[in-house]
Structure formats: structure tokens, C-alpha cells
Scaffold this motif. Structure first.
Motif, mmCIF file in Angstrom:
data_model
loop_
_atom_site.group_PDB
_atom_site.id
_atom_site.type_symbol
_atom_site.label_atom_id
_atom_site.label_comp_id
_atom_site.label_asym_id
_atom_site.label_seq_id
_atom_site.Cartn_x
_atom_site.Cartn_y
_atom_site.Cartn_z
ATOM 1 N N VAL A 79 0.845 -1.197 0.000
ATOM 2 C CA VAL A 79 0.000 0.000 0.000
ATOM 3 C C VAL A 79 0.878 1.244 0.000
ATOM 4 O O VAL A 79 2.046 1.188 0.377
ATOM 5 N N ARG A 106 -3.995 4.240 2.098
ATOM 6 C CA ARG A 106 -5.340 4.336 1.526
ATOM 7 C C ARG A 106 -5.405 3.888 0.063
ATOM 8 O O ARG A 106 -6.480 3.824 -0.512
ATOM 9 N N THR A 107 -4.230 3.621 -0.531
ATOM 10 C CA THR A 107 -4.247 3.166 -1.932
ATOM 11 C C THR A 107 -3.310 1.969 -2.099
ATOM 12 O O THR A 107 -2.298 1.865 -1.395
ATOM 13 N N ASN A 136 -8.145 -0.854 -3.871
ATOM 14 C CA ASN A 136 -8.373 0.573 -3.597
ATOM 15 C C ASN A 136 -9.723 0.796 -2.938
ATOM 16 O O ASN A 136 -9.868 1.631 -2.055
ATOM 17 N N GLU A 147 -5.778 -4.178 -8.152
ATOM 18 C CA GLU A 147 -5.532 -2.826 -7.630
ATOM 19 C C GLU A 147 -6.857 -2.076 -7.437
ATOM 20 O O GLU A 147 -7.086 -1.446 -6.398
ATOM 21 N N ALA A 163 -9.925 2.346 0.733
ATOM 22 C CA ALA A 163 -10.580 3.653 0.870
ATOM 23 C C ALA A 163 -11.470 3.676 2.114
ATOM 24 O O ALA A 163 -11.730 4.735 2.680
#
Lengths: 457, 305
Positions: free
Chosen positions: A230, A235-236, A450, A446, A454
Motif C-alpha cells: 500500500v 489508503r491506496t 483501492n 488494484e 478507501a
């Protein structure tokens, strides 16, 4: 198909235990014993998880001996040991918590620690943990597993970083030098081909791809290549990278071009252990604890295996286990629990580190794990005693031990299990489908990751 | 009117009511036990599950109400659609195999003159195996290397199949296991239904020149229509909850090809620690199953009346 109403079973598990919780109200106990008001030596009873099961009489005897010794030192503390095998079961963890039967000091894998802390299911022990005299010597990367922000929630019991486990006997049979294990992925590929060529049933390199274990090992390989799961903000997703691609391309080549990974896939934790124990698997990602499991549970022999560093390792996924505290435990129980953990898990030559006794009991001594202290004074003392009483060929694990002092340990990503479930798809695709499109697999994973990340707070 | 009178007279005769109660006391006692068990083990958990699906809880603090958030979470999951499609496909395939195979087996058993009891036992045998044992046995059968099925294919010069390791065959392979493990029960129920068909009907059909298939079509199927319908609904309700096969054999893979709703629910609750989302998924499954259950109850009631 027999009627199996899983949805009801699921709820039944929760509710049944919830129904039994009325009599054991932690909140009530907390009210009874206000922080700081009880005398220092007031009697306190704590329940502690992961007493070795009866099926493991030697370890159980050692544990019970340690409990007796500890209680002699602290006559006001009574330890109620709770045995289970395995020590933690995801199916019952939540139910035990809901039903009030969770131990005051409960056992946990590194994998689950952050999830449990985030869910508010562990007590904040920051005000009490300074009583642990060797706290400052514990490896910071290991302690970070048990921390969130500036708060501490638990203490480690074991720690290991990921390496490469290999079958020395098969290496010799395939004309490879067991004392010179692969250092690069290209060498792994070459060795795997030679082992697979030994005949039907031989697998050069085995890898997981189901039940979230595929995603777990993807992470281990990715970290090894210097990749990240990450981004810095958590957060991504960051695994759709050259390193992530290299992990899958390497597997794809070994599986389909070299045919060195065997035909059977969708393997999970136990499958590779069984294959290792059966003597047909050449290499797998793992740590010395794999050898211990293979020896104890899957009929392998210590002498036949070795562990080396993960090829080309830039970092290593750290694993292990430890203890957290019941969020309903009183301060007195937490203090008593910390005393016990220090006594049994963190003191050189004592408790789990009592190598002299372990040797006397005929238990294997000499594996370069756990590594809780790194190069500090207690760490050196532990290594010294371990060497003195070693019963296993320590030289088989020397490359791993050497590398672990220099390779950076990395903890698991946030929302680990969800990400692992997502990456199982990519791992299983590459290992079961020759035309798997790696770019697309990573892009899909991905996008899914995500979405999950999130939601992280 | 007669009923009304009887009811009315009973109400006016408390002694009679008490006598009736006393006479049936044992029966009520037994009923109470069953009711308590149902309430405790089935209905209460169901209600709790429904509540849970609208809450977020860590089992430590008071749960918080989150409205439809849990439902949004699971619907938003990319695996959600996969799980429902796979579950529907599994159910459909399980009907094709699991419905036809036991029925055919029952017809064959019914037609046999010798070794009937023995064969009935043989057919029922897999049901007695613990599911985990059956599943592990098939895991070996499906092994792409030395597995039994590929060895058989090899004998007849058919190239080996990947069975569980291919997105094309994984789900079908699981259906086959499920069918094998559970066909015994269906077969015995169908057999009981077949044996209740009066022999004269077959004799008449035979006199009219009906062959085996015509006899099945014109006598067996119409005579067992009700039980076929009931079994169809029960089969749908049971197979939609498929869990143990993907859990033990494939872990939902490859590429989510065997991920079912029940398995995803397990993942949410136990692996991701999100009981609310697991509960929401469970509630959705329950609603779908209730539709089929309603049909089942309707048919049972119609039949009784």
C-alpha cells in the motif's frame, strides 16, 4: 445436499456464546476493582491462552512447571492456563469475545493484531507496559506490530521473517549443493527445474494460491523484491508495480515454461507442509517455523531441511505471534499478565528460552527463531544459550540467521486479509491458466484493493 | 357449524379443557422441549442475525446501528456478483446432476429383482461418511497428477483434466462431489415414493404396449409428481447454501470460480472480522431461500388439504 443453514449457524455461534456472557461481565469486574485502589499484592487470577495441548506432553509439562515457578515468585497471582490447538481459531475468536470467555491474556498471530486493535477488541496496555524491564531491548519492528499510534496493546512471543525453505536431500539428489542454496530468483528457477526433473510427483518450487494464503505469499515475495503493498497513506494499493509484476511473471515462468511447480494448484497452508514432509517438494517461501511444523506434524526430519534468505531480499515479511489483553481485563489483571509474559516469553534462559530444559526433554533446540531482541544484550544471550544447547544442525539455518540481521523486517499491510483474498485471484490465475494476463490481473486487483483501502479509517 | 358447537361447548366446560390438557400433558411436554430448542437454536439466532446485519459490533462495546451500510459494503464488493453467479450456477448444476441422478438410481433400484437391499445400502453409504472425509477423498480423485480420475482418463487415452484447477471445470467438479455425497438420501426418498405406486398401473401400461420409458413418463413421473416437486425445492434451498465443498477443496478459487455466497459470508465474518457485513449477506441469502421455502410450504399445505 443436506440442509445446512449456514446463515443460522453463523448467528447461532454468536448468539449462543452471547447468551452465556451474562454471568461473566467484565464491566462489572472493572467496576469492582478501580484502577490504583487495590493493594499491590491483592490476589488476582488471570486466564492465559495457548497452554500447550495434552497431545504435546513435553511442552505442556514445561509450561506447567513454569506456571508453578511463577506463582511461587508471585503468590498473589494465580494463572489459569487455557489450552487449545491451534491456539487461535478465527471461527471461535469473535464468539469467545462475544460470550465473555476470551482469556484475559489472549494469544494472537501477527496477521490479526492490527485488525483486532482497529476493531477495539484489545485493551490499551500503554499505562502499564513500562513495567516490562526489557521492553526497550525488543526489536522496534516487532513491537510496531503491537502498536497503533502511540499506544501499545500487546507483547510478542515469537518473531520470524520470511526466507526460503528447501529440502537438502532433494538438492543433493538433483545434483545441487545443499550448502549453497539459491541466492537469486534465476537460481531458484534453475534449481526448481532440476528437482522437478527427478521424476513424477517431484515439485521444484511450491506456492499457495487459495484461502487467502496466495495473497499472503504474494506480499512476502513483493516485499522481498522491494515492493510495497500500500501507499504511504495506507489508503491506496501500491502492488501494481514492476515488483508486483515480477512476482507473478516469475511464477508464471516456473509454472508453465519450466513446469517446475507441479500440476496441482490452489494449495493452502497445510498442503505445502505436507508436500515438504513427504519429501517431494524442493523449495517454498517460509521461515524456520515451517521446518519445525514439518518435523512435528508432517513426518519430515529436521536434518533434511535448510532455510536461507529470500532470494535477492531487500525486505522481508515478518510473522510471528504474541499476546493481547482482553479489553474487559482490570488493570490488576493486565499488570499480572505483563509479569507473566515477561517471565515466560521475554526472559533469556527462562520460560520459552529455557533451552537447557528443552534439550533435556528431547525437544529440538537451535532454530534461529524466535528473534525478539535482534542484536541487543538479551538477544545475544539467547543466541549464545541456544547455540550451547543446540540439538538440530544449526548450520542448515545459518544463511537465514545471517541475513535476518541485515534484512529489514516489514509488517503486514492494513486490511491484510481482504487484500490477500483479492490477490488470491491473481495468484490462482497465474498458476492455473497459461494465458493469464498479468497486467490485467494486477490492474483488477488494484481497483478492488483501492475500494477496500478507501474504507480504512 | 358442528365445529363451532363443539368448540363452544368445550369453552363452557373448563373441566373438559383441564381433562384434555391433562390427557395431552406428556405430548405438550415433548412439544415444549422441541419449541425451546427451536427458539433457542434456530429462531433467536435468526432474529439476532437480522439485527446484526444492521449493526456494527466488535462484541466489546455496545453495537451501533448503521442502517444499510453493511448491505452497501457487500454489494459494493467485486466478489459479490461472482458469489451469486457461482451460487446460482452451482444450484442449477446440482439440480441437473443431483436431481436426475438419484431419481434414475431409484428407478433402477426399483426395477431390480436381486441384491436390492445390498445396493440400497451401497447407494446410501456416502451419506454416512463425514462430509470432510468425502471431500478429502475427492481431492485425491481430482489430483491432476496421480489422481484416480486422470488415471482412468489415461487408460482410455483421454488427456488429463485440471478438474479443480481450471475455471472451466472447478464448479462442476464440486457439484459432482456434492451429488455423490448426498444422492443416497434422495434415492431412498424417491424409492419410497416409487414403491407406493400401485403395481396395476404398470401392468395396465404394459398391456397397452408401453415400453420402459413410456412407463416412466406416463406412470412413474405423474405418480411421484408431488414428491419430485418437494424434493426440487428442498434441493434448491440446500444447494444454495453450499459451503463445505469450496471451503475444503478450492478456497473459492481459481480466480473466484468457486466462491459462493456462503463462503463469502464466512470470509466476511471470520477472516475479515466484519460480522455485520457477513450478517447482511446471510440475510440476503435467507430472503432468497425463504421464497423457495414459501413455495415448499404452499405445496405441502395444498397436498395436505
Amino acid at each position: 445436499m443436506k440442509p445446512r443453514n449456514l446463515s443460522m449457524l453463523l448467528a447461532a455461534g454468536i448468539v449462543l456464546t452471547a447468551a452465556g456472557c451474562g454471568s461473566d461481565s467484565g464491566a462489572q469486574k472493572a467496576a469492582d476493582t478501580k484502577p490504583g485502589t487495590a493493594a499491590a499484592d491483592a490476589p488476582v487470577t488471570i486466564t492465559v491462552g495457548c497452554q500447550p495441548p495434552k497431545s504435546n506432553p513435553l511442552e505442556r509439562a514445561a509450561w506447567d512447571e513454569d506456571v508453578a515457578a511463577f506463582q511461587k515468585l508471585h503468590p498473589n497471582i494465580t494463572i489459569e492456563s487455557k489450552d487449545a490447538f491451534p491456539c487461535i481459531n478465527p471461527d471461535t475468536f469473535q464468539a469467545k469475545l462475544a460470550g465473555g470467555t476470551m482469556e484475559d491474556v489472549f494469544y494472537v498471530y501477527f496477521t490479526d493484531v492490527q485488525k483486532i486493535i482497529a476493531a477495539g477488541q484489545a485493551a490499551d496496555i500503554s499505562p502499564y507496559v513500562s513495567s516490562v524491564t526489557r521492553l526497550g531491548d525488543l526489536r522496534p519492528d516487532v513491537m510496531s506490530v503491537f502498536k497503533s499510534g502511540d499506544k501499545t496493546y500487546g507483547l510478542p512471543r515469537t518473531n520470524y521473517s520470511t526466507g526460503l525453505v528447501y529440502n537438502r536431500k532433494l538438492f543433493a539428489q538433483a545434483g545441487l549443493d545443499p550448502n549453497s542454496p539459491p541466492k537469486t530468483w534465476a537460481e531458484v528457477q534453475e534449481a526448481a527445474k532440476k528437482i522437478a526433473a527427478l521424476g513424477p510427483g517431484h515439485v521444484g518450487f511450491g506456492e499457495y494460491s487459495a484461502g487467502n494464503t496466495g495473497g499472503w505469499h504474494f506480499t512476502a515475495s513483493l516485499y522481498g523484491r522491494g515492493g510495497e503493498m500500500v501507499g504511504p497513506d495506507g489508503r491506496t494499493a501500491a502492488f501494481n508495480s514492476p515488483e508486483g509484476k515480477a512476482v507473478l511473471e516469475n511464477l508464471k515462468k516456473m509454472r508453465w515454461t519450466d513446469n517446475s511447480m507441479g500440476a496441482k494448484q490452489l494449495l493452502q497452508w497445510e498442503d505445502l507442509m505436507r508436500m515438504m514432509g513427504g519429501g517431494k517438494l524442493g523449495m517454498m517461501i517460509g521461515a524456520p517455523d515451517v521446518v519445525q511444523s514439518v518435523n512435528n506434524d508432517f513426518k519430515g526430519k529436521f536434518d533434511d531441511y535448510g532455510v536461507t534468505a529470500l532470494p535477492e531480499a531487500k525486505a522481508s515479511l515478518s510473522g510471528g505471534d504474541g499476546y493481547l489483553f482482553n479489553p474487559k481485563a482490570t488493570p490488576e489483571k493486565i499488570k499480572a499478565g505483563l509479569l507473566w509474559l515477561e517471565f515466560h516469553e521475554l526472559t533469556p534462559d527462562q520460560g520459552q528460552f529455557n533451552y537447557e530444559r528443552n534439550k533435556g526433554q528431547g525437544r529440538p533446540v537451535g532454530l534461529p527463531t524466535p528473534d525478539l531482541y535482534g542484536d541487543t544484550a538479551p538477544g545475544k544471550q539467547i543466541v549464545e544459550t541456544r547455540k550451547k544447547f543446540a540439538t538440530v544442525p544449526v548450520e542448515h539455518f545459518a544463511p537465514y540467521a545471517e541475513a535476518s540481521t541485515t534484512i529489514q523486517n516489514k509488517i503486514e499491510p492494513p486490511r491484510a486479509q481482504e487484500l490477500y483474498a483479492i490477490l488470491d485471484v491473481a495468484m490462482s490465475a497465474v498458476l492455473t491458466r497459461q494465458d493469464a494476463d498479468i497486467d490485467k490481473l494486477l490492474a483488477d486487483a488494484e481497483a478492488k484493493a483501492n475500494k477496500v483501502l478507501a474504507k480504512s479509517s | 357449524m358442528t365445529t363451532m358447537t363443539v368448540k363452544g361447548s368445550r369453552r363452557r366446560d373448563p373441566g373438559g379443557f383441564r381433562r384434555g390438557l391433562r390427557r395431552n400433558l406428556t405430548a405438550y411436554g415433548f412439544l415444549c422441549g422441541a419449541l425451546i430448542c427451536f427458539a433457542f437454536f434456530s429462531w433467536y439466532p435468526m432474529v439476532r442475525e437480522i439485527i446484526l446485519s444492521f449493526q456494527q459490533t466488535n462484541f466489546v462495546d455496545e453495537p451501533t446501528w448503521v442502517g444499510l451500510d453493511n448491505f452497501r459494503t457487500v454489494i459494493d464488493d467485486a466478489a459479490f456478483a461472482d458469489a451469486w453467479i457461482n451460487t446460482a450456477a452451482f444450484t442449477g448444476l446440482a439440480l441437473v446432476f443431483g436431481y436426475v441422478v438419484p431419481f434414475a438410481a431409484a428407478i433402477i433400484l426399483n426395477e431390480l429383482r436381486h441384491a436390492k437391499a445390498y445396493l440400497r445400502f451401497v447407494v446410501y453409504l456416502p451419506v454416512m461418511l463425514p462430509p470432510a472425509v468425502g471431500v478429502l477423498l475427492f481431492k485425491w480423485f481430482y489430483d491432476p497428477g496421480p489422481g484416480l480420475f486422470n488415471q482412468i482418463l489415461d487408460l482410455v487415452n483421454i488427456p488429463a483434466l485440471s478438474w479443480l484447477d481450471s475455471t472451466d471445470t472447478a464448479l462442476v467438479s464440486l457439484v459432482a462431489v456434492s451429488t455423490w455425497m448426498n444422492m443416497g438420501t434422495g434415492t431412498l426418498i424417491y424409492l419410497a415414493a416409487l414403491q407406493s405406486i400401485p403395481g396395476e398401473l404398470y401392468e395396465a401400461a404394459e398391456l397397452d404396449g408401453a415400453g420402459l420409458f413410456k412407463r416412466i413418463w406416463h406412470v412413474t413421473i405423474p405418480q411421484t409428481k408431488l414428491i419430485l416437486l418437494v424434493m426440487l425445492l428442498l434441493q434448491i434451498v440446500a444447494t444454495m447454501q453450499v459451503f463445505i465443498e469450496p471451503y475444503l477443496m478450492t478456497g473459492g478459487g481459481p480466480e473466484n470460480a468457486t466462491l459462493t455466497v456462503a463462503y463469502l459470508m464466512y470470509q466476511y465474518a471470520f477472516n475479515f472480522g466484519d460480522f455485520g457485513a457477513g450478517g447482511a449477506l446471510g440475510l440476503m441469502l435467507m430472503v432468497v431461500l425463504m421464497v423457495f421455502s414459501a413455495f415448499y410450504l404452499r405445496i405441502s399445505r395444498d397436498n395436505q388439504s
